[in-house]
Enzyme design. Structure first.
Site, PDB file in Angstrom:
ATOM      1  N   GLY A 168      -1.309 -17.222   6.881  1.00 48.60           N
ATOM      2  CA  GLY A 168      -2.379 -17.571   7.839  1.00 48.60           C
ATOM      3  C   GLY A 168      -3.194 -18.740   7.299  1.00 48.60           C
ATOM      4  N   ARG A 211       4.887 -17.948   8.386  1.00 47.67           N
ATOM      5  CA  ARG A 211       5.201 -16.713   7.653  1.00 47.67           C
ATOM      6  C   ARG A 211       6.717 -16.701   7.561  1.00 47.67           C
ATOM      7  NH1 ARG A 211       0.245 -14.212   7.140  1.00 47.67           N
ATOM      8  NH2 ARG A 211      -1.151 -14.364   8.924  1.00 47.67           N
ATOM      9  N   ASP A 231      -2.234 -13.278   0.244  1.00 45.21           N
ATOM     10  CA  ASP A 231      -1.444 -12.341  -0.568  1.00 45.21           C
ATOM     11  C   ASP A 231       0.074 -12.510  -0.404  1.00 45.21           C
ATOM     12  OD1 ASP A 231      -1.714 -11.391   1.988  1.00 45.21           O
ATOM     13  OD2 ASP A 231      -2.170  -9.332   1.427  1.00 45.21           O
ATOM     14  N   THR A 283      -7.377 -18.065   2.147  1.00 39.46           N
ATOM     15  CA  THR A 283      -7.307 -17.069   3.230  1.00 39.46           C
ATOM     16  C   THR A 283      -8.724 -16.724   3.657  1.00 39.46           C
ATOM     17  OG1 THR A 283      -6.803 -14.774   3.786  1.00 39.46           O
ATOM     18  CG2 THR A 283      -7.049 -15.233   1.464  1.00 39.46           C
ATOM     19  N   ASP A 299      -9.566 -13.888   4.568  1.00 39.15           N
ATOM     20  CA  ASP A 299      -9.774 -12.456   4.323  1.00 39.15           C
ATOM     21  C   ASP A 299     -10.572 -12.120   3.056  1.00 39.15           C
ATOM     22  OD1 ASP A 299      -8.389 -11.997   6.600  1.00 39.15           O
ATOM     23  OD2 ASP A 299      -6.572 -11.245   5.644  1.00 39.15           O
ATOM     24  N   ASP A 331      -9.444 -11.482   0.103  1.00 40.94           N
ATOM     25  CA  ASP A 331      -8.854 -10.269  -0.481  1.00 40.94           C
ATOM     26  C   ASP A 331      -7.875 -10.552  -1.624  1.00 40.94           C
ATOM     27  OD1 ASP A 331      -6.927 -11.474   1.053  1.00 40.94           O
ATOM     28  OD2 ASP A 331      -6.207  -9.636   1.987  1.00 40.94           O
ATOM     29  N   ARG A 341      -6.918  -7.154   8.264  1.00 40.16           N
ATOM     30  CA  ARG A 341      -5.981  -6.032   8.441  1.00 40.16           C
ATOM     31  C   ARG A 341      -6.171  -4.989   7.359  1.00 40.16           C
ATOM     32  NH1 ARG A 341      -0.972  -9.198  10.238  1.00 40.16           N
ATOM     33  NH2 ARG A 341      -1.327 -10.106   8.202  1.00 40.16           N
TER      34      ARG A 341
END
Ligand code: F6P
Length: 319
Positions: A11, A72, A103, A125, A127, A129, A171
């Site tokens: 992403g 992806r 990730d 990202t 996110d 994360d 997510r």
């Protein structure tokens, strides 16, 4: 190293372009050639690789998305895909690569590292994360996009005296929900890291209503479940008018914030320095405003954790 590659994968996130620019300019400054690998691992396997010059990355520091495009790539999870990728890198004489992504991209970097190919992971990202860094490139911009939306929703929520559910991305990680919820003054924040019970949410809304609260904002990370379903549940159980906004991919675009541009420039530059020192199998990050690098395989084994103290604070402030 005399020739390196750079790719963006997974992403996209605002600030990826600033990171690509930093990699290219830093390398060229030190007389290293840089090749852009287009469309992430997909493009690597297909040999979609072109030389980048100083001018190739001009006028992009302020742009969202990634000029290298991204994808992806399930094929890269296979041995065959990874071997094809290494063949392409060898064919182009590329001695090491910088991989900018989240990730999934790091798992790709891990696979290349295990096959003995030098690569450096740069966390890109929204996110936030990625283990080993307090912030990822794009998180700050996404956060500001979400807060801008929550502020606007608050205006109409106040006028109409309604409850709003705002679904944000994430997510597996609740960082966007937590930070945006805290900064936006949300009544409830739902993150995938913490178990959520509909009854508790209803009880909190009821308490608020009994105190005379006329509107509420609930921020829910997509990993918790559908915001639409949560709103339907509130409507049915409490009989109060509830609306939903799913922010979706709007969170991934836009001009990167100053913070993301600076972070991207610093991390992209460090990635090149590591390759110049002949290092591979590392990932770069930021901890307490200092740049760090660490073993990418070891870091991937660590779980992402959310800031529990911040989560508790959000609970305390949203009584
Ligand atoms: O990893 C970034 C992210 O935006 C997640 O927050 C989200 O779940 C996912 O990507 C969406 O992916 P896609 O754009 O492939 O639908």
């Amino acid at each position: 190293m005399k020739r390196i590659g750079v790719l963006t994968s997974g992403g996209d996130s605002p600030g990826m372009n600033a990171a690509v620019r930093a990699v290219v300019r830093k390398a060229i400054y030190h007389d290293i050639e840089v090749y852009g690998i287009y469309h992430g691992y997909q493009g690597l396997i297909a040999g979609n690789i072109k030389k980048l010059e100083v001018g190739s990355v001009g006028d992009i520091i302020h742009r969202g998305g990634t000029i290298l495009h991204t994808a992806r790539c399930p094929e890269f999870r296979t041995e065959e895909g990874q071997l094809k990728a290494i063949e392409q890198l060898n064919k182009h004489g590329i001695e090491g690569i910088v991989i900018i992504g989240g990730d999934g991209s790091y798992r790709g970097a891990k696979a290349l590292t295990e096959r003995g190919y030098p690569c450096i992971g740069v966390p890109g990202t929204i996110d936030n994360d990625i283990p080993g860094t307090e912030f990822t490139i794009g998180f700050d911009t996404a956060l500001n996009t979400v807060i801008d939306a929550i502020d606007k929703i608050r205006d109409t929520a106040t006028s109409h005296e309604r409850t709003y559910v705002v679904e944000v991305m994430g997510r597996d990680a609740g960082d966007i929900a937590l930070w945006a919820g805290l900064a936006g003054g949300a009544e409830t924040i739902l993150c995938p890291e913490y178990q959520f019970h509909m009854d508790d949410l209803i009880a909190k809304l009821v308490r608020g209503h009994e105190r005379g609260k006329k509107h509420s904002i609930i921020v829910v990370a997509e990993g918790v479940g559908s915001g639409v379903e949560i709103a339907k549940n509130i409507d049915e159980k409490m009989g109060i008018e509830t609306r939903v906004t799913v922010l979706g991919h709007v969170q991934r675009g836009g001009s990167p914030s100053a913070k993301d541009r600076v972070l991207a420039s610093r991390l992209g530059s460090l990635a090149v320095e590591l390759l110049m020192e002949g290092k591979g199998g590392r990932a770069v990050g930021i901890e307490q405003n200092s740049l760090v690098d660490y073993d990418i395989i070891e870091a991937l084994g660590r779980p992402h954790t959310i800031d529990k103290k911040m989560y508790d604070l959000s609970e305390e402030l949203s009584i």
